[in-house]
Design an enzyme around this catalytic site. Structure first.
Site, PDB file in Angstrom:
ATOM      1  N   GLY A 147      36.328  -8.751   1.345  1.00 40.65           N
ATOM      2  CA  GLY A 147      35.140  -8.680   1.537  1.00 40.65           C
ATOM      3  C   GLY A 147      34.409  -8.564   0.144  1.00 40.65           C
ATOM      4  O   GLY A 147      34.748  -8.344  -0.954  1.00 40.65           O
ATOM      5  N   ILE A 148      32.884  -8.121   0.211  1.00 42.14           N
ATOM      6  CA  ILE A 148      31.956  -7.811  -0.895  1.00 42.14           C
ATOM      7  C   ILE A 148      31.976  -6.819  -1.670  1.00 42.14           C
ATOM      8  O   ILE A 148      32.341  -5.767  -0.952  1.00 42.14           O
ATOM      9  CB  ILE A 148      30.649  -8.208  -0.217  1.00 42.14           C
ATOM     10  N   GLY A 149      32.057  -6.674  -2.858  1.00 44.40           N
ATOM     11  CA  GLY A 149      32.097  -5.225  -3.624  1.00 44.40           C
ATOM     12  C   GLY A 149      33.014  -5.285  -4.697  1.00 44.40           C
ATOM     13  O   GLY A 149      33.678  -5.991  -4.855  1.00 44.40           O
ATOM     14  N   ILE A 200      35.463  -2.990  -5.157  1.00 44.03           N
ATOM     15  CA  ILE A 200      36.866  -2.561  -4.722  1.00 44.03           C
ATOM     16  C   ILE A 200      37.628  -3.947  -4.674  1.00 44.03           C
ATOM     17  O   ILE A 200      38.589  -4.088  -5.347  1.00 44.03           O
ATOM     18  CB  ILE A 200      36.936  -1.877  -3.579  1.00 44.03           C
ATOM     19  N   GLU A 257      35.638 -15.140   4.480  1.00 43.71           N
ATOM     20  CA  GLU A 257      34.277 -15.420   4.678  1.00 43.71           C
ATOM     21  C   GLU A 257      33.482 -15.764   3.211  1.00 43.71           C
ATOM     22  O   GLU A 257      32.637 -16.509   3.301  1.00 43.71           O
ATOM     23  CB  GLU A 257      33.442 -14.799   5.592  1.00 43.71           C
ATOM     24  N   ILE A 266      32.244   2.933   4.514  1.00 45.70           N
ATOM     25  CA  ILE A 266      31.393   3.970   4.206  1.00 45.70           C
ATOM     26  C   ILE A 266      32.111   5.343   4.476  1.00 45.70           C
ATOM     27  O   ILE A 266      32.271   6.351   3.533  1.00 45.70           O
ATOM     28  CB  ILE A 266      30.387   4.147   4.791  1.00 45.70           C
ATOM     29  N   GLY A 325      32.427  -9.447   8.656  1.00 46.96           N
ATOM     30  CA  GLY A 325      33.664  -9.952   9.076  1.00 46.96           C
ATOM     31  C   GLY A 325      34.889  -8.962   8.993  1.00 46.96           C
ATOM     32  O   GLY A 325      35.766  -9.246   9.207  1.00 46.96           O
TER      33      GLY A 325
END
Length: 475
Positions: free
Chosen positions: A254-256, A258, A277, A352, A375
Site C-alpha cells: 500500500g501507499i506510505g 511503512i 494496485e 490507523i 485495496g
C-alpha cells in the site's frame, strides 16, 4: 443492436459551442466503439485552452477527474474558475485520490461543485468533514462497476495523457485504475496532453480521436515520497522483511512510509514479484539489483503489474516506455481470484487503529473520514486465499500516534469504521513485534496484541482486556 449504437454514439451529442461537431449521430455500432484503444474514423480533437474546454460542462453534470500522479491539475484549476464565473450549479465531481489543490471543494464553490470521492486524499478531507463533499465506502476493485452499472453517469471526463504517437495513440500513463471505465461511459472527454506523462503498457492506450478537446501543457507530475524512514518505520520494515517475506514472494504494498521501509529491507531477497494496485520508487533499486524478477509468477510471468502510481520523478522515468511494467484496470489487478493465483502472495498494508479483537480501522479517525477502503481488503483476502496456501496478509502500524496514544486500543473510537474485519486479519506488526491472529481466540488475540503494543500502554490494555473479556489475556 440499436440500443447499443444509441448508447455509444452519445459522446458525439451535446456541446457544439466551440465549433466542434461530435460526429454523425447515424454512426452505427460497426463504425464507432467506446473502446478507448479503437480509433474513431475521421475524428480529431479540438485543440484549445483549458478554460475554453470547460465550456462543455453544464449545470447538473457529473465530471470525472483522473487521479493520483495523473491528476490533470491545469484542467481542474480551469474547471474551478469556469464554475465560479459562468453560473454553473449542481455539478458533481467524482474521483479517486487526486493531487493538487481541490479548489472546487472550497466554501466559495458550495452549490457550484460537490466532490464525490471513491477514495479520499488530503485535499478533500476538510470539505467532507464540513459537509460540502461526499465519500463512498467501496472496495477499490468495485469502483469500475459504478460506471458500468450506471450508478455514476459521467457527462465529462478530465484526464491527463502523453502526447499522441505516430498512430495517434496516447497513454493515460500512471493511472489506469477506474479511468478506462469512466472514459467508456463519458459523453465528453477533455485531455490534458503532457510530454512529462510516462507512456505505460497494459490497459493504458487511448486514441486521440476519442478526445473532444485537448489542451497542451508541459508540467511536472505531482510527487510523493523520497523522505527517509523513521527509526520506528525501519524497525517495522525489517521485522516484515526478515520474518514474513520469503524468496519468490509476490508483493502488494500500500501507499506510505511503512511499505517503503519494507522495500528498503529486501535487498537480500531473490525472485520477488510485484502485483499491487500501486507501487513506489522503493522498488527501483530492487529491480536493478535483481531482487525483483517476477520470475516465479504463474500469471504475468516477468511482468510487474500495477494500476496507478504516485511517487517521485525517478519512478515516473522508470515506468516510462518500460515493457516490463503493465498498468491494468483496478477491477482486474484487485480481483481476489487474480490476486490469489500469485505465488506466496504477501499483502502489506497500514492502518490507523486496531482493537484488541483484531478489528482494523483504516479509513477514519473516529467520525472523521480520512481516506477510504482502497485495496486493503481486496489484497488481504486475496493473499489469504492464495492457491498455494502460502499467502501472508499483513497489517503494519507504529504502536503509538505522534501524540503518544496507543494505536492498539481496547475498543475502536466511537464513529470509526472497520475496514478489515477481525476474521480477515492474519498478521499485525508494530516495531515491537509480530502478532499472528489467524485461528486465535479473543483471549489469545488480546494477549498477542498487547505484547506488540508500546510497553507504557500494556498494563492499561491488559486491564481493559480483562474488563471486556472477563478473563485474563493469555497465549
Amino acid at each position: 443492436m440499436a440500443s447499443v449504437a444509441q448508447r455509444v454514439s452519445s459522446r458525439f451529442t451535446g456541446v457544439l459551442s466551440l465549433g466542434v461537431s461530435r460526429g454523425n449521430k447515424s454512426r452505427s455500432y460497426y463504425t464507432y466503439s467506446p473502446e478507448p484503444a479503437q480509433p474513431l474514423p475521421n475524428r480529431e480533437p479540438k485543440w484549445t485552452t483549458a478554460l475554453e474546454a470547460m465550456q462543455c460542462i453544464k449545470s447538473g453534470d457529473t465530471v470525472f477527474i483522473q487521479g493520483a500522479a495523473a491528476t490533470p491539475v491545469e484542467l481542474v484549476k480551469a474547471m474551478t474558475e469556469y464554475g465560479k464565473t459562468s453560473g454553473l450549479k449542481g455539478v458533481t465531481v467524482c474521483h479517486m485520490h487526486t493531487e493538487g489543490n481541490a479548489g472546487y471543494t472550497e466554501a466559495d464553490c458550495d452549490g457550484i461543485f460537490r466532490s464525490l470521492s471513491f477514495f479520499m486524499a488530503k485535499n478533500v478531507r476538510k470539505a467532507v468533514a464540513e459537509g460540502r463533499s461526499d465519500t463512498i465506502p467501496i472496495f477499490l476493485q468495485d469502483i469500475p462497476k459504478l460506471f458500468h452499472q450506471k450508478i455514476i453517469k459521467p457527462n465529462v471526463a478530465l484526464i491527463q495523457v502523453s502526447p499522441p504517437d505516430q498512430h495517434g495513440y496516447c497513454s493515460i500513463g500512471t493511472s489506469v485504475d477506474c479511468v478506462r471505465a469512466a472514459l467508456i461511459h463519458s459523453k465528453c472527454i477533455v485531455a490534458q496532453v503532457n510530454p512529462q506523462m510516462p507512456r505505460t503498457f497494459g490497459d493504458s492506450q487511448i486514441h486521440q480521436s476519442h478526445f473532444d478537446f485537448a489542451v497542451k501543457v508541459d508540467v511536472p507530475l505531482p510527487e510523493h515520497g523520497g523522505e527517509p524512514a523513521t527509526e520506528v518505520e525501519q524497525k517495522i520494515g525489517s521485522l516484515i522483511a526478515e520474518n514474513l517475506v520469503d524468496d519468490g514472494a509476490t508483493l502488494q504494498l500500500g501507499i506510505g512510509s511503512i511499505p517503503d521501509a519494507v522495500l528498503a529491507a529486501l535487498h537480500d531477497h531473490k525472485d520477488l514479484g510485484i502485483h499491487s494496485e500501486m507501487f513506489a520508487a522503493g522498488t527501483i533499486p530492487l529491480f536493478k539489483s535483481g531482487a525483483i524478477t517476477n520470475n516465479k509468477k504463474v500469471i504475468h510471468q516477468g511482468k510487474t503489474i500495477g494500476s496507478f502510481l504516485i511517487g517521485t520523478r525517478a519512478l515516473y522515468d522508470f515506468v516510462d516506455n518500460n515493457p516490463s511494467i503493465e498498468m491494468k484496470e483496478v477491477n482486474y489487478v484487485n480481483n481476489t481470484h487474480i490476486i490469489s493465483q500469485n505465488p506466496k502472495m504477501t499483502a502489506i498494508n497500514s492502518c490507523i487503529e486496531v482493537d484488541l479483537s483484531g478489528q482494523v480501522v483504516a479509513d477514519s479517525i473516529g467520525t472523521r473520514m480520512y481516506s477510504g477502503f482502497g485495496g486493503q481488503v481486496d489484497f488481504i483476502r486475496g493473499a489469504a486465499e492464495g492457491f498455494d496456501g502460502k499467502g501472508k496478509p499483513i497489517i503494519a502500524l507504529p504502536s503509538t500516534t505522534n501524540k503518544g496514544e496507543s494505536k492498539i486500543s481496547p475498543f475502536i473510537k466511537q464513529g470509526a469504521g472497520v475496514v478489515t474485519t477481525r476474521a480477515h486479519v492474519h498478521y499485525i506488526v508494530t516495531e515491537h513485534g509480530i502478532a499472528s491472529l489467524f485461528g486465535a481466540s479473543l483471549r489469545q488475540r488480546a494477549y498477542a496484541l498487547i505484547n506488540i503494543a508500546h510497553p507504557k500502554h500494556r498494563e492499561a490494555l491488559e486491564k481493559a482486556a480483562f474488563e471486556r473479556l472477563k478473563v485474563m489475556p493469555s497465549p
